[in-house]
Design a protein around this motif. Structure first.
Motif, mmCIF file in Angstrom:
data_model
loop_
_atom_site.group_PDB
_atom_site.id
_atom_site.type_symbol
_atom_site.label_atom_id
_atom_site.label_comp_id
_atom_site.label_asym_id
_atom_site.label_seq_id
_atom_site.Cartn_x
_atom_site.Cartn_y
_atom_site.Cartn_z
ATOM 1 N N ILE A 18 5.006 13.670 -1.437
ATOM 2 C CA ILE A 18 3.769 12.960 -1.120
ATOM 3 C C ILE A 18 2.792 13.894 -0.403
ATOM 4 N N ALA A 19 3.269 14.691 0.538
ATOM 5 C CA ALA A 19 2.401 15.640 1.235
ATOM 6 C C ALA A 19 1.808 16.652 0.254
ATOM 7 N N ALA A 20 2.608 17.094 -0.718
ATOM 8 C CA ALA A 20 2.098 18.035 -1.729
ATOM 9 C C ALA A 20 1.001 17.385 -2.567
ATOM 10 N N ALA A 21 1.174 16.111 -2.897
ATOM 11 C CA ALA A 21 0.153 15.412 -3.684
ATOM 12 C C ALA A 21 -1.144 15.247 -2.881
ATOM 13 N N TRP A 22 -1.031 14.907 -1.584
ATOM 14 C CA TRP A 22 -2.236 14.805 -0.752
ATOM 15 C C TRP A 22 -2.919 16.166 -0.628
ATOM 16 N N LEU A 81 -17.140 13.310 6.344
ATOM 17 C CA LEU A 81 -16.032 13.889 7.103
ATOM 18 C C LEU A 81 -14.833 12.942 7.127
ATOM 19 N N VAL A 82 -15.095 11.674 7.351
ATOM 20 C CA VAL A 82 -14.008 10.688 7.372
ATOM 21 C C VAL A 82 -13.326 10.624 6.007
ATOM 22 N N LEU A 83 -14.124 10.626 4.930
ATOM 23 C CA LEU A 83 -13.548 10.564 3.586
ATOM 24 C C LEU A 83 -12.643 11.756 3.290
ATOM 25 N N LEU A 84 -12.947 12.910 3.864
ATOM 26 C CA LEU A 84 -12.098 14.085 3.661
ATOM 27 C C LEU A 84 -10.995 14.182 4.705
ATOM 28 N N ALA A 85 -11.245 13.671 5.893
ATOM 29 C CA ALA A 85 -10.253 13.769 6.969
ATOM 30 C C ALA A 85 -9.046 12.877 6.715
ATOM 31 N N VAL A 86 -9.255 11.736 6.098
ATOM 32 C CA VAL A 86 -8.137 10.822 5.866
ATOM 33 C C VAL A 86 -7.069 11.464 4.979
ATOM 34 N N PRO A 87 -7.415 12.007 3.794
ATOM 35 C CA PRO A 87 -6.373 12.679 3.011
ATOM 36 C C PRO A 87 -5.792 13.894 3.736
ATOM 37 N N MET A 144 -5.330 14.201 6.947
ATOM 38 C CA MET A 144 -4.372 13.680 7.916
ATOM 39 C C MET A 144 -3.119 13.134 7.220
ATOM 40 N N MET A 145 -3.283 12.642 5.999
ATOM 41 C CA MET A 145 -2.132 12.110 5.266
ATOM 42 C C MET A 145 -1.119 13.206 4.937
ATOM 43 N N VAL A 146 -1.583 14.448 4.800
ATOM 44 C CA VAL A 146 -0.640 15.553 4.586
ATOM 45 C C VAL A 146 0.321 15.624 5.768
ATOM 46 N N MET A 147 -0.240 15.600 6.963
ATOM 47 C CA MET A 147 0.584 15.688 8.171
ATOM 48 C C MET A 147 1.386 14.402 8.391
ATOM 49 N N LEU A 148 0.746 13.259 8.242
ATOM 50 C CA LEU A 148 1.442 11.992 8.473
ATOM 51 C C LEU A 148 2.590 11.781 7.491
ATOM 52 N N SER A 149 2.421 12.245 6.259
ATOM 53 C CA SER A 149 3.469 12.073 5.255
ATOM 54 C C SER A 149 4.735 12.843 5.584
ATOM 55 N N THR A 150 4.608 13.847 6.417
ATOM 56 C CA THR A 150 5.795 14.626 6.781
ATOM 57 C C THR A 150 6.327 14.287 8.167
ATOM 58 N N THR A 151 5.622 13.452 8.924
ATOM 59 C CA THR A 151 6.048 13.184 10.297
ATOM 60 C C THR A 151 6.329 11.718 10.608
ATOM 61 N N LEU A 161 -2.895 11.930 -9.147
ATOM 62 C CA LEU A 161 -2.233 12.255 -7.878
ATOM 63 C C LEU A 161 -2.048 10.998 -7.023
ATOM 64 N N LEU A 162 -3.065 10.144 -6.979
ATOM 65 C CA LEU A 162 -2.943 8.897 -6.208
ATOM 66 C C LEU A 162 -1.862 7.998 -6.814
ATOM 67 N N ALA A 163 -1.780 7.953 -8.140
ATOM 68 C CA ALA A 163 -0.731 7.163 -8.796
ATOM 69 C C ALA A 163 0.652 7.729 -8.474
ATOM 70 N N ALA A 164 0.771 9.050 -8.425
ATOM 71 C CA ALA A 164 2.057 9.664 -8.073
ATOM 72 C C ALA A 164 2.447 9.290 -6.644
ATOM 73 N N ILE A 165 1.477 9.326 -5.734
ATOM 74 C CA ILE A 165 1.742 8.950 -4.339
ATOM 75 C C ILE A 165 2.217 7.494 -4.281
ATOM 76 N N LEU A 166 1.516 6.622 -4.982
ATOM 77 C CA LEU A 166 1.908 5.211 -4.996
ATOM 78 C C LEU A 166 3.299 5.029 -5.597
ATOM 79 N N ARG A 167 3.580 5.713 -6.686
ATOM 80 C CA ARG A 167 4.898 5.592 -7.327
ATOM 81 C C ARG A 167 6.005 6.059 -6.393
ATOM 82 N N TRP A 168 5.813 7.236 -5.768
ATOM 83 C CA TRP A 168 6.847 7.745 -4.866
ATOM 84 C C TRP A 168 7.034 6.835 -3.655
ATOM 85 N N ALA A 169 5.933 6.255 -3.167
ATOM 86 C CA ALA A 169 6.052 5.351 -2.021
ATOM 87 C C ALA A 169 6.763 4.054 -2.420
#
Length: 164
Positions: free
Chosen positions: A22-26, A69-75, A77-84, A130-138
């Motif tokens: 998931i982090a790789a996809a983000w 900035l918010v639109l780019l910051a959310v994904p 942050m998801m890289v970090m959140l997905s691993t922690t 990529l978003l579909a892959a994230i949803l599928r893995w989740a």
């Protein structure tokens, strides 16, 4: 003269943990966002509009740039959140955020002409993939069986911490 034949060996394809996938996809999504925006500067008139204080149909303002900035910051942050994040929170967070980013991604096609359909179609298609892959893995996040309370007690564990 002797020749030796080597036996072909299989490559190791150890499965990656879901949080890393998931982090790789983000991360990939972030690269696409950035590069699509950069390549968009090469469209005729885009730089002139920016120099005149306009992006798309909007006047450049602190609010607009903060929104970008918010639109780019959310994904990002998801890289970090997905691993922690713990698994349950990780799964829910990725389902919600990836689900919310589908309409955000599709919105990028609004107002574009057919002349740019291939560029935006490909970029949006890749982002949606990529978003579909994230949803599928989740959604298919592996579950770990838990011991029933009776089995834990039979093993001498009652679920409480040992007293000191």
């Amino acid at each position: 003269m002797t020749t030796t034949q080597t036996r072909p060996t299989r490559l190791d394809s150890t499965p990656l943990p879901v949080p890393l996938k998931i982090a790789a996809a983000w991360t990939s999504l972030m690269f696409l966002y950035v590069y699509v925006d950069i390549y968009g500067f090469f469209k005729p008139g885009v730089i002139d509009d920016i120099l005149n204080g306009i992006v798309f149909e909007f006047d450049i303002s602190a609010t607009l740039l903060t929104s970008f900035l918010v639109l780019l910051a959310v994904p990002a942050m998801m890289v970090m959140l997905s691993t922690t994040l713990p698994a349950r929170a990780n799964r829910v967070t990725n389902l919600v955020v990836a689900g919310l980013y589908i309409p955000v991604t599709v919105f990028n096609a609004v107002g574009e002409t057919w002349e740019w359909a291939a560029f935006y179609g490909l970029s949006i298609g890749l982002e949606l993939f990529l978003l579909a892959a994230i949803l599928r893995w989740a959604v298919t996040w592996p579950r770990v069986p838990t011991l029933p309370a009776s089995a834990a007690i039979a093993d001498g564990h009652d679920g409480r911490r040992p007293s000191a």
